[in-house]
Write an enzyme that holds these catalytic residues in place. Structure first.
Site, mmCIF file in Angstrom:
data_model
loop_
_atom_site.group_PDB
_atom_site.id
_atom_site.type_symbol
_atom_site.label_atom_id
_atom_site.label_comp_id
_atom_site.label_asym_id
_atom_site.label_seq_id
_atom_site.Cartn_x
_atom_site.Cartn_y
_atom_site.Cartn_z
ATOM 1 N N ASP A 94 41.750 34.564 -78.547
ATOM 2 C CA ASP A 94 41.375 35.832 -79.147
ATOM 3 C C ASP A 94 42.561 36.287 -80.007
ATOM 4 O OD1 ASP A 94 39.899 38.057 -79.678
ATOM 5 O OD2 ASP A 94 40.407 39.090 -77.834
ATOM 6 N N ASP A 145 41.160 38.254 -72.717
ATOM 7 C CA ASP A 145 41.418 39.243 -71.677
ATOM 8 C C ASP A 145 40.693 38.922 -70.382
ATOM 9 O OD1 ASP A 145 38.795 39.928 -72.093
ATOM 10 O OD2 ASP A 145 39.225 41.799 -73.146
ATOM 11 N N ASP A 160 35.545 38.761 -72.670
ATOM 12 C CA ASP A 160 35.201 37.420 -73.131
ATOM 13 C C ASP A 160 34.707 36.539 -71.989
ATOM 14 O OD1 ASP A 160 35.936 37.727 -75.899
ATOM 15 O OD2 ASP A 160 37.999 37.823 -75.221
#
Length: 678
Positions: free
Chosen positions: A380, A572, A576
Site C-alpha cells: 500500500d 494495515d 486491506d
C-alpha cells in the site's frame, strides 16, 4: 492465580513443552521445571540486559555438565587401567562394575526417558535407539565403547539444552519487559501495588529509568521513552500529553504520569509476548516433514538392525553372532535422527527470535519459509511507504461558494472518518462546529463520504464520487499531482482540496534492498494515479497502480499469483483484509497502533519502518538456508557411515561422530542466526 504468575507460568510451561516435545533433550524438562518453581517462589536473581541470570546460571550449567564430567573421568581411568597402567585387581567383576557405574551416571536418564516414551506409546524414540545400542555393546563385552557412546550422547544433550534454553531466554527477555509492580497516585499520595492490580483509570507515576507496566495515556506535557522492547529500536521516542504510551516502554528523562487505559493482561506487550511464544506451534513444512520422517524412519532402522544381526546367519558360512550384532549396534547409533529432530526446530526458533529482536513478529515458523520464497512484495502507499501524515496544500473553491462555511461542513463530515486525510482537514480547519447537524451519513468504500446538512446533500471524496452521483466538474483530475478531495454541495461542484503526504526516509532504502534480494515491488493504492505514479517513480518501484477499490487490489494480486509467483502484501492488515487473505504472506505495518493488525497479519512490523520488509525476507532466507545445510549435513554424513557400519568398516567411534558430532555441528550452525546482524 495472579495475572503475572499466570503469564510467567504460561511462558515457561510452553518452554518446557517445546523442549520436551520438539527438542527431546534428556534432562531439560527437569531443569526448566526447577527454574519455573524458583520463579513462582519469587526467588528472582539479578539479570543483565541479555537475560543472563548471574545468581544461578553458572551453577545450573555446572550441574548439567557434572554427570558427563564424572563419567568421563571414570572412563579415562578405566581405559588407562586396560591399556597403559594395568592393575591386577581391575579384572572381570570389578572391571564390569566399574564400567557399569560409569555408564549408569549418564545412561540412566536416557533409559528412563526411553521407558517413559514406551509407556506413552512412542516406542521408537532416539532414547530407545541409544539404550539398545549401548546395552548391546555391554552384552558383547565392548564396555568402553558402550560407555563412550552414551557419554558423548549425554554431552550432546547438554549442549542441545543450552542452545534451546538460550533461544527461549532471548525471546523471553526481549519481550517480557513488564515490571512486577507500579507506583500509583491515590489521594495525592504514592502507593506501590502489583501491576496486575492496577485498575483502568488509575494514575501511574513513572520515574526516569522505570519501565511502564500497563498501556495508558500520557498526562505529563511530554516525556521521552526507550521503546526497544516493542520495536527493536532504542532511539528515544518523545510523546506529548494525550498520546498513547505502552507497557514495556522505559521512561528516560523526567518524572511522568500515565493514566491506565488497558487491563494488564490486555496490554500490547502481553499480546505480543503471547504471539511470539505461540509462534512455535505453527510449524514450517520442513519441520513437519522431519517429524513425520523420524516417526517412520526410526522403526525402519530398528528392524534393519535386527536384520543385520540375524539374516547373515542364513547366507554367511563363518557367521559370528557378536560380530554382526556389533555391526547392527553401530548401525543403530549412526541412524539416530537427533541432528534433524533437534537442529531444525532450533533453526526456526532462532529465526523467530532474530526477527523479534529487530521489531518483526512472525506468527509461525511456516511464515519464515513462505517469506523466504517471496518474489513479489505488493504494498500500500499511505502509511507504508509514506508517513501517512497529510497536510493541506491548497483550497481551490469556486467563488460563488462560502469557503469558510463549506470547510466547516467538510470538517464535520470528515470527523466520521479515521483516515489520515480527515486528520489533515481537521488540523487545517480547526475545531468541529457542533451546530452543524449531519443526517443520512454514509461512507462509500473507495469513493468518500455522503451526508445531508440542512436538507442539502454534501459529497466529499475523490472524483470517482463525483462521477458516481453525476456531478459535472471543469477540472482534469489527472493534471493534479497531489491527493485531491473533491467536494459537491446540493448537486453542484464546489471545488477541491489538495493534500500531500511525505515519503518515509527509509522507503528508498527499502526498494533498493528488495531489488538486491531479486524481489519485485508493486504499489497498489486507492489514492489517485498521478500521486501513486509520482511516488513510485521517485522510489524506483517496478509497478504502480492508483485509483483502486479494495476489489481492484484483490484482482491485481490475483494477476500476479496467476503467473505462479509468490506474493507478500504489506498494508494495515485491516482495511486491506481481502488482499491479505489471498496473498501468501500478509505483512502489517504499525503493529503498535492496532490490535486488529496483530490479529489479522501473518507478520507484524512494529515500528512502521518499511526497511524491515527486506530484513524480514532476509531472516526467512537465512533461516531456510541454515535448516537445509543441517539436513544435507546429517543425511550425507549418516548415509556414508551407515553404509560403512553395515559393511563392518566403521566402529562405534565413527558412529559417535556421525550421531553426536553431526548433532553438535548442526546445533552450532542453527544458533548462528541468533547472532547475525540484519
Amino acid at each position: 492465580m495472579e495475572h503475572k504468575h499466570k503469564y510467567d507460568a504460561q511462558g515457561r510451561q510452553i518452554c518446557c513443552t517445546q523442549t520436551e516435545k520438539v527438542y527431546t533433550e534428556a534432562g531439560a524438562k527437569k531443569l526448566l521445571q526447577e527454574k519455573h518453581q524458583k520463579d513462582d517462589g519469587h526467588n528472582h536473581t539479578h539479570s543483565d540486559d541479555d537475560g543472563h541470570d548471574h545468581g544461578n546460571a553458572e551453577g545450573s550449567i555446572f550441574k548439567m555438565f557434572l554427570p558427563p564430567i564424572l563419567s568421563l573421568i571414570l572412563l579415562l581411568t578405566a581405559i588407562a587401567f586396560d591399556n597403559w597402567i594395568p592393575q591386577e585387581w581391575f579384572t572381570k567383576t570389578v572391571r564390569f562394575v566399574w564400567y557399569l557405574v560409569t555408564y549408569a551416571i549418564v545412561g540412566f536418564p536416557v533409559i528412563k526417558d526411553a521407558i517413559k516414551s514406551i509407556a506413552k506409546g512412542e516406542v521408537f524414540s532416539e532414547f530407545l535407539l541409544m539404550s539398545i545400542a549401548t546395552i548391546g555393546a555391554f552384552f558383547i563385552g565392548e564396555y568402553p565403547e558402550g560407555v563412550a557412546v552414551m557419554l558423548f550422547y549425554a554431552v550432546g544433550e547438554v549442549f542441545q539444552t543450552l542452545a534451546v534454553s538460550r533461544a527461549q531466554r532471548n525471546i523471553k527477555t526481549l519481550l517480557d519487559q513488564r515490571p512486577d509492580e507500579v507506583t500509583i497516585i491515590e489521594n495525592n499520595e504514592t502507593k506501590v501495588i502489583k501491576a496486575e492490580e492496577a485498575q483502568i483509570g488509575a494514575i501511574i507515576q513513572l520515574k526516569p529509568g522505570e519501565k511502564l507496566g500497563l498501556d495508558g495515556e500520557l498526562l505529563t506535557d511530554n516525556a521521552s521513552f526507550n521503546t526497544a522492547a516493542l520495536t527493536g529500536e532504542s532511539k528515544p521516542d518523545t510523546k506529548n500529553k494525550g498520546e498513547a504510551v505502552l507497557a514495556g516502554m522505559i521512561n528516560l528523562n523526567t518524572v511522568a504520569q500515565v493514566k491506565v487505559t488497558t487491563a494488564y493482561t490486555d496490554s500490547k506487550l502481553s499480546k505480543i509476548l503471547e504471539l511470539v511464544q505461540n509462534a512455535t506451534s505453527q510449524k514450517a513444512p520442513t519441520e513437519l516433514f522431519i517429524r513425520k520422517f523420524a516417526k517412520i524412519y526410526t522403526p525402519i532402522v530398528v528392524f534393519l538392525a535386527i536384520g543385520i544381526t540375524l539374516l547373515p546367519y542364513f547366507f554367511v558360512a563363518n557367521y559370528v553372532f557378536n560380530d554382526w550384532l556389533y555391526r547392527a549396534l553401530v548401525f543403530l547409533v549412526i541412524s539416530c535422527p537427533c541432528a534433524l529432530v533437534i537442529s531444525i526446530p532450533l533453526g526456526y526458533f532462532g529465526g523467530i527470535g532474530a526477527a523479534s529482536r529487530n521489531g518483526i513478529l512472525f506468527k509461525g515458523s511456516n511464515f519464515l519459509d513462505s517469506l523466504a520464497a517471496i518474489k513479489n512484495v505488493v504494498m500500500d502507499k499511505t502509511g507504508t511507504m509514506t508517513e501517512g501524515v497529510f497536510k493541506v496544500q491548497e483550497v481551490l473553491f469556486k467563488s460563488d461558494f462560502d469557503k469558510d462555511e463549506i470547510l466547516k461542513r467538510v470538517n464535520a463530515i470528515e470527523s466520521l472518518s479515521t483516515h489520515p486525510v480527515a486528520t489533515a482537514i481537521h488540523e487545517y480547519v480547526g475545531d468541529i462546529d457542533n451546530s452543524i447537524k449531519l443526517e443520512n451519513t454514509e461512507e462509500i468504500p473507495g469513493h468518500g463520504l455522503k451526508a445531508t446538512i440542512d436538507g442539502k446533500e454534501l459529497l466529499v471524496g475523490n472524483f470517482k464520487l463525483m462521477d458516481k452521483f453525476g456531478i459535472s466538474y471543469d477540472v482534469d483530475p489527472a493534471s493534479i499531482v497531489y491527493t485531491t478531495i473533491a467536494i459537491a454541495n446540493d448537486g453542484k461542484f464546489v471545488g477541491y482540496i489538495t493534500i500531500a503526504d511525505s515519503i518515509k526516509e527509509d522507503s528508498q532504502q527499502t526498494i533498493n534492498l528488495l531489488h538486491k534480494l531479486d524481489v519485485k515491488a508493486t504499489m497498489l493504492s486507492g489514492d489517485k494515479t498521478t500521486v501513486v505514479k509520482y511516488v513510485a517513480e521517485k522510489l524506483g518501484i517496478d509497478n504502480a497502480f492508483g485509483d483502486l477499490l479494495p476489489e481492484d487490489k484483490v484482482n491485481k494480486v490475483k494477476e500476479i499469483k496467476a503467473k505462479n509467483e509468490t506474493v507478500a502484501f504489506v498494508g494495515d492488515g485491516v482495511n486491506d483484509a481481502p488482499v491479505v487473505a489471498i496473498s501468501d504472506v500478509g505483512i502489517a505495518m504499525g503493529g503498535l497502533g492496532s490490535d486488529a493488525t496483530i490479529e489479522t497479519a501473518d507478520v507484524v512490523i512494529q515500528d512502521d519502518k518499511p526497511s524491515k520488509i527486506p530484513v524480514a525476507i532476509n531472516i526467512g532466507k537465512k533461516t531456510k538456508k541454515i535448516v537445509w545445510q543441517n539436513i544435507t549435513l546429517a543425511f550425507v554424513v549418516k548415509g556414508i557411515v551407515l553404509i560403512l557400519g553395515a559393511g563392518g568398516l566403521a566402529t562405534m567411534w565413527e558412529a559417535v561422530f556421525a550421531d553426536v558430532g553431526v548433532s553438535l555441528i548442526a546445533i552450532l550452525n542453527a544458533v548462528r542466526i541468533q547472532r547475525m546482524k540484519f
